[in-house]
Motif scaffolding. Structure first.
Motif, PDB file in Angstrom:
ATOM      1  N   VAL A  10     -47.525 -31.657 -25.918  1.00 51.99           N
ATOM      2  CA  VAL A  10     -46.292 -31.302 -25.180  1.00 51.99           C
ATOM      3  C   VAL A  10     -46.414 -30.477 -24.861  1.00 51.99           C
ATOM      4  O   VAL A  10     -46.256 -29.387 -24.016  1.00 51.99           O
ATOM      5  CB  VAL A  10     -45.298 -31.493 -26.355  1.00 51.99           C
ATOM      6  CG1 VAL A  10     -43.889 -31.865 -25.425  1.00 51.99           C
ATOM      7  CG2 VAL A  10     -44.890 -33.465 -26.003  1.00 51.99           C
ATOM      8  N   TRP A  11     -46.700 -28.906 -25.849  1.00 48.51           N
ATOM      9  CA  TRP A  11     -46.218 -27.204 -25.390  1.00 48.51           C
ATOM     10  C   TRP A  11     -47.522 -26.888 -25.229  1.00 48.51           C
ATOM     11  O   TRP A  11     -47.898 -26.144 -24.454  1.00 48.51           O
ATOM     12  CB  TRP A  11     -45.642 -26.613 -27.280  1.00 48.51           C
ATOM     13  CG  TRP A  11     -44.930 -27.488 -27.550  1.00 48.51           C
ATOM     14  CD1 TRP A  11     -44.639 -27.794 -29.130  1.00 48.51           C
ATOM     15  CD2 TRP A  11     -43.695 -27.730 -26.596  1.00 48.51           C
ATOM     16  NE1 TRP A  11     -43.272 -28.423 -29.008  1.00 48.51           N
ATOM     17  CE2 TRP A  11     -42.858 -27.533 -27.758  1.00 48.51           C
ATOM     18  CE3 TRP A  11     -42.959 -26.550 -25.477  1.00 48.51           C
ATOM     19  CZ2 TRP A  11     -41.091 -28.151 -27.943  1.00 48.51           C
ATOM     20  CZ3 TRP A  11     -41.492 -27.267 -25.149  1.00 48.51           C
ATOM     21  CH2 TRP A  11     -40.878 -28.065 -26.357  1.00 48.51           C
ATOM     22  N   SER A  12     -49.149 -27.719 -24.805  1.00 47.23           N
ATOM     23  CA  SER A  12     -49.839 -26.873 -24.380  1.00 47.23           C
ATOM     24  C   SER A  12     -49.745 -27.073 -22.992  1.00 47.23           C
ATOM     25  O   SER A  12     -49.993 -26.137 -22.228  1.00 47.23           O
ATOM     26  CB  SER A  12     -51.261 -27.433 -25.190  1.00 47.23           C
ATOM     27  OG  SER A  12     -50.954 -28.807 -25.784  1.00 47.23           O
ATOM     28  N   TYR A  22     -46.678 -27.720 -21.527  1.00 47.17           N
ATOM     29  CA  TYR A  22     -45.850 -26.576 -20.444  1.00 47.17           C
ATOM     30  C   TYR A  22     -46.251 -25.134 -21.109  1.00 47.17           C
ATOM     31  O   TYR A  22     -46.075 -24.326 -20.171  1.00 47.17           O
ATOM     32  CB  TYR A  22     -44.014 -27.144 -21.800  1.00 47.17           C
ATOM     33  CG  TYR A  22     -43.550 -27.977 -20.924  1.00 47.17           C
ATOM     34  CD1 TYR A  22     -42.720 -28.164 -19.958  1.00 47.17           C
ATOM     35  CD2 TYR A  22     -43.559 -28.885 -21.698  1.00 47.17           C
ATOM     36  CE1 TYR A  22     -42.002 -29.058 -19.764  1.00 47.17           C
ATOM     37  CE2 TYR A  22     -43.358 -30.280 -20.965  1.00 47.17           C
ATOM     38  CZ  TYR A  22     -42.521 -30.313 -19.971  1.00 47.17           C
ATOM     39  OH  TYR A  22     -42.266 -30.896 -19.470  1.00 47.17           O
TER      40      TYR A  22
END
Lengths: 58, 223, 252
Positions: free
Chosen positions: A14-16, A18
């Motif tokens: 998820v964070w990569s 965004y």
């Protein structure tokens, strides 16, 4: 908070996504600002050169 | 109008016949690319038969794309192209003549030698026949669509690599259905018909529109 | 003063207009972006139900769908400006087309990357030749081809018109290309056809998705206006209005 950050164990995915979005947007905006500044500076230099020439001749 | 077409066609073929090596290089490029694959992926019969249709089509795609560079280049270099733009005849007809000549010289030999490549990949009788038919309908589409790119990249440095970037994505439908037809023909010959119908539809569309687009592209590039 | 809509088709007037609009578009993009992310992360369920539950990784959907939609929309915009330029021969339309392209390519790259990162946890593979993912890849190639052609031609007029033509040719071919990718075997197209309907999406998720798409859209406006301003200055260097404009900017 930690629970939110971990995204149920899928934090990496998820964070990569965004993160990359934010990186790309930052890079684009920086590049655009630099391009505009370069061209404005260039035109300013040209103008000063021309003025210098004119005053030299006159 | 038809006589203009024939005139250009005859002229281009005569010119090319004086320099036959140009035709042969395209042909041998096709053969070499197709022969490299078994060296790369191993020579197991099953694998090769599976890969055959796709490899032949990709090689045909690359070969016809490489040949495209020469479509307008020599006419552009010696100024003939500018004269063509000035003639009262519709430019798209002249362009169509050039594309037809180009296909007869580079596409047709490729179609004719394809069965040999097919044999190298262990394709059987009917499959070979379907492959030749599909190439016969498909390669003119490649020349027609590619001519737009050739006209746009006329005289640019690094034109060849740029041409591939512009044109290869547009070749995808022909690749998908061309190699699909060959693959399917191994299972059931009756299934081939829609593939051929689609390829035929592409050919008609390309015949109708790409000479116009190429003519417009030439005007943009040469003026 | 008589107002005419073609008034803004002159680069000189559009330069000022774009300059005034950029902060607004950035502000809109920021506000809707923040709202969308808040909604997407805090107002949505942690899992999507169904027989094959999607865990938290489905939250990639907001950035993925938004960028994928924008990548396709911006190609349409690019082709529309190109066609406009070829038909009416207005310089500004070409400049707009050129300035939209890099942002479009950026969103395409983002959609590909996020698609791949979604594919890993849900399909177990980084890359699958899924029709939608493949179509997006082809779209990326089309953008790259457009940008490469434009930058390979030194003469601005020829570059504009040549790349406009390839954009339109690309647009005409896109439906055929996507169709051929979606349905490689015409004998069984109907069975393969995949469809997702808006109605089946959870309302909160849909809202976040649409809000982020809107934010991306506003962002695309802002960046392409920034880019078009640079292009205008580069092209119109030496004209009187540019000199006056520079003096104005220097004073500020």
């Amino acid at each position: 908070m930690m629970e939110f950050l971990s995204q149920g164990g899928y934090a990496f995915y998820v964070w990569s996504c965004y993160g990359l979005g934010i990186v790309l947007i930052t890079v684009e905006i920086t590049a655009l600002r630099r391009r505009q500044r370069t061209i404005v500076a260039q035109l300013g230099r040209l103008k000063r050169m021309r003025e210098a020439e004119v005053s030299h001749e006159g | 109008m038809f006589s203009t077409f024939l005139c250009i066609l005859r002229r281009d073929i005569t010119l090319a016949m004086r320099r036959r090596t140009d035709i042969l290089t395209t042909l041998f490029f096709f053969v070499i690319v197709a022969s490299l694959f078994p060296l790369g992926v191993g020579s197991e019969k099953e694998v090769l038969r599976f890969l055959g249709p796709g490899v032949v089509w990709v090689a045909a795609l690359l070969a016809s794309m490489l040949a495209l560079e020469r479509l307008f280049a020599s006419d552009f270099a010696d100024g003939t192209l500018e004269q063509m733009l000035l003639t009262p005849q519709p430019l798209s007809v002249l362009v169509l003549g050039k594309i037809c000549a180009h296909w007869l010289l580079t596409g047709l030999p490729l179609v004719l030698i394809a069965p040999l490549i097919g044999l190298q990949y262990g394709l059987e009788g009917t499959q070979l026949l379907v492959m030749v038919m599909a190439l016969l309908v498909g390669t003119p589409v490649l020349s027609l669509v590619g001519s737009i790119g050739a006209a746009l990249t006329l005289g640019l440095r690094g034109g060849g690599i740029l041409l591939s970037l512009l044109v290869l994505p547009l070749y995808i439908p022909v690749l998908v259905y061309g190699s699909g037809a060959v693959t399917v023909s191994a299972i059931d010959l009756a299934d081939v018909q829609p593939f051929m119908a689609l390829l035929g539809a592409f050919l008609i569309l390309a015949l109708a529109f790409s000479p116009l687009a190429t003519a417009a592209a030439l005007r943009i590039s040469v003026e | 003063m008589k107002f005419h809509w073609l008034h803004f088709s002159s680069p000189a007037t559009f330069y000022g207009l774009a300059g005034r609009m950029i902060p607004w578009f950035f502000a809109l993009a920021l506000v809707t972006g923040v709202v969308a992310l808040y909604w997407g992360f805090f107002q949505t369920p942690d899992q999507l139900g169904g027989s094959n539950p999607q865990k938290e990784y489905y939250r990639i959907i907001f950035v993925h769908v938004g960028s994928a939609w924008m990548s396709m929309w911006l190609y349409l915009v690019l082709a529309a400006w190109s066609a406009f330029g070829l038909v009416f021969n207005t310089r500004l339309s070409y400049m707009m087309a050129v300035s939209v392209a890099p942002t479009g390519a950026l969103f395409t790259a983002l959609a590909l990357f996020t698609g791949s990162f979604w594919g890993k946890p849900s399909w177990g593979t980084w890359w699958d030749w899924d029709p939608r993912l493949t179509s997006e890849l082809i779209l990326f190639f089309l953008y790259i081809g457009y940008i490469a052609l434009h930058s390979a031609i030194d003469d601005a007029r020829r570059a504009d018109r040549a790349s406009a033509l390839i954009a339109i040719v690309g647009l005409v071919c896109v439906p055929i290309i996507f169709w051929s990718i979606n349905c490689p075997d015409p004998n069984q197209c109907a069975a393969l056809h995949q469809r997702s309907s808006m109605g089946s999406i959870d309302g909160n998720i849909l809202f976040a998705m649409l809000a982020l798409t809107f934010s991306f859209w506003m962002y695309a406006f802002a960046t392409s206006f920034m880019r078009v301003r640079s292009i205008i200055l580069e092209r119109e260097a030496g004209t009187t209005w540019v000199n006056e404009q520079l003096e104005l900017e220097a004073k500020r």
